[in-house]
Scaffold this motif. Structure first.
Motif, PDB file in Angstrom:
ATOM      1  N   GLY A  13       0.664  -1.267  -0.049  1.00  0.00           N
ATOM      2  CA  GLY A  13      -0.032   0.188   0.032  1.00  0.00           C
ATOM      3  C   GLY A  13       0.991   1.246   0.000  1.00  0.00           C
ATOM      4  O   GLY A  13       0.329   2.350  -0.460  1.00  0.00           O
ATOM      5  N   ILE A  14       2.092   1.117   0.267  1.00  0.00           N
ATOM      6  CA  ILE A  14       2.908   2.384   0.625  1.00  0.00           C
ATOM      7  C   ILE A  14       4.150   2.231  -0.347  1.00  0.00           C
ATOM      8  O   ILE A  14       4.967   3.167  -0.379  1.00  0.00           O
ATOM      9  CB  ILE A  14       3.384   2.798   2.049  1.00  0.00           C
ATOM     10  CG1 ILE A  14       4.252   1.708   2.656  1.00  0.00           C
ATOM     11  CG2 ILE A  14       2.153   3.064   2.830  1.00  0.00           C
ATOM     12  CD1 ILE A  14       4.903   1.845   3.875  1.00  0.00           C
ATOM     13  N   ALA A  15       4.301   1.169  -0.961  1.00  0.00           N
ATOM     14  CA  ALA A  15       5.420   0.988  -1.929  1.00  0.00           C
ATOM     15  C   ALA A  15       5.118   2.034  -3.242  1.00  0.00           C
ATOM     16  O   ALA A  15       4.131   2.051  -3.780  1.00  0.00           O
ATOM     17  CB  ALA A  15       5.615  -0.449  -2.406  1.00  0.00           C
ATOM     18  N   ASP A  16       6.320   2.438  -3.417  1.00  0.00           N
ATOM     19  CA  ASP A  16       6.395   3.474  -4.752  1.00  0.00           C
ATOM     20  C   ASP A  16       7.028   3.013  -6.124  1.00  0.00           C
ATOM     21  O   ASP A  16       6.663   3.396  -7.049  1.00  0.00           O
ATOM     22  CB  ASP A  16       7.291   4.763  -4.652  1.00  0.00           C
ATOM     23  CG  ASP A  16       6.619   5.267  -3.419  1.00  0.00           C
ATOM     24  OD1 ASP A  16       5.544   5.617  -3.303  1.00  0.00           O
ATOM     25  OD2 ASP A  16       7.471   6.068  -2.535  1.00  0.00           O
ATOM     26  N   GLY A  17       7.649   1.780  -6.120  1.00  0.00           N
ATOM     27  CA  GLY A  17       8.481   1.416  -7.195  1.00  0.00           C
ATOM     28  C   GLY A  17       7.501   0.748  -8.020  1.00  0.00           C
ATOM     29  O   GLY A  17       6.436   0.368  -7.989  1.00  0.00           O
TER      30      GLY A  17
END
Length: 173
Positions: free
Chosen positions: A80-84
């Motif tokens: 839910g918070i991963a950017d890649g």
């Protein structure tokens, strides 16, 4: 994304190996899944160390659950918070060596006591599954990637495209 439901001594070994092997342009997400305040402090200490040593190269996010929610929920919190564009799931009881990698074919896991293969895929017969190359030496493994019906989720990766296509993980896991 590292789900943590772990004791301090084992987590210290893992974090030490992560610190030595994390690549630049990495976002680390550590999810303390109810391991307690002492483990939470160890995770925060690790985050501060990485942020000071690798500022601008590696980012660290931490999530702390007061009680265990389970691996599936912890991984989904990280997703839910991963950017890649690539997501690696790494268990907090592994000791990572330089050059480690994971993929849809997953990683080879070795027993630290013997150096023998713990997991590098599972095949199925009519009534049971069997670990491939169990206890074999690494020299006995194939020289190139090979297909298996089942791979361990302990060291696993997927792309954002796959995550978007299949959605989040089943939280009953």
């Amino acid at each position: 994304i590292v789900p943590v439901f772990q004791s301090q001594p084992v987590l210290r070994l893992f974090l030490g190996s992560m610190r030595l092997t994390v690549e630049p342009d990495t976002q680390l997400i550590l999810v303390n899944d109810g391991s307690g305040a002492e483990v939470g402090e160890l995770i925060e200490e690790f985050a501060r160390t990485i942020k000071s040593e690798r500022a601008g190269e590696v980012t660290v996010a931490t999530v702390h659950n007061q009680s265990p929610r389970g691996c599936g929920q912890a991984l989904n919190q990280g997703l839910g918070i991963a950017d890649g564009d690539y997501f690696f799931f790494v268990d907090s009881d592994l000791i990572l060596e330089s050059g480690w990698d994971a993929g849809m074919t997953a990683g080879v896991l070795l027993y630290p006591q013997t150096g023998g293969v713990q997991h590098c895929g599972i095949s199925f017969g009519e009534t049971l599954g069997r670990h491939l190359y169990l206890n074999a030496g690494t020299a006995d493994l194939p020289d190139s990637p090979y297909a298996v019906p089942l791979a361990a989720f302990a060291l696993f990766a997927m792309t954002r495209r796959v995550r978007d296509a299949v959605g989040l993980l089943d939280e009953r896991y």
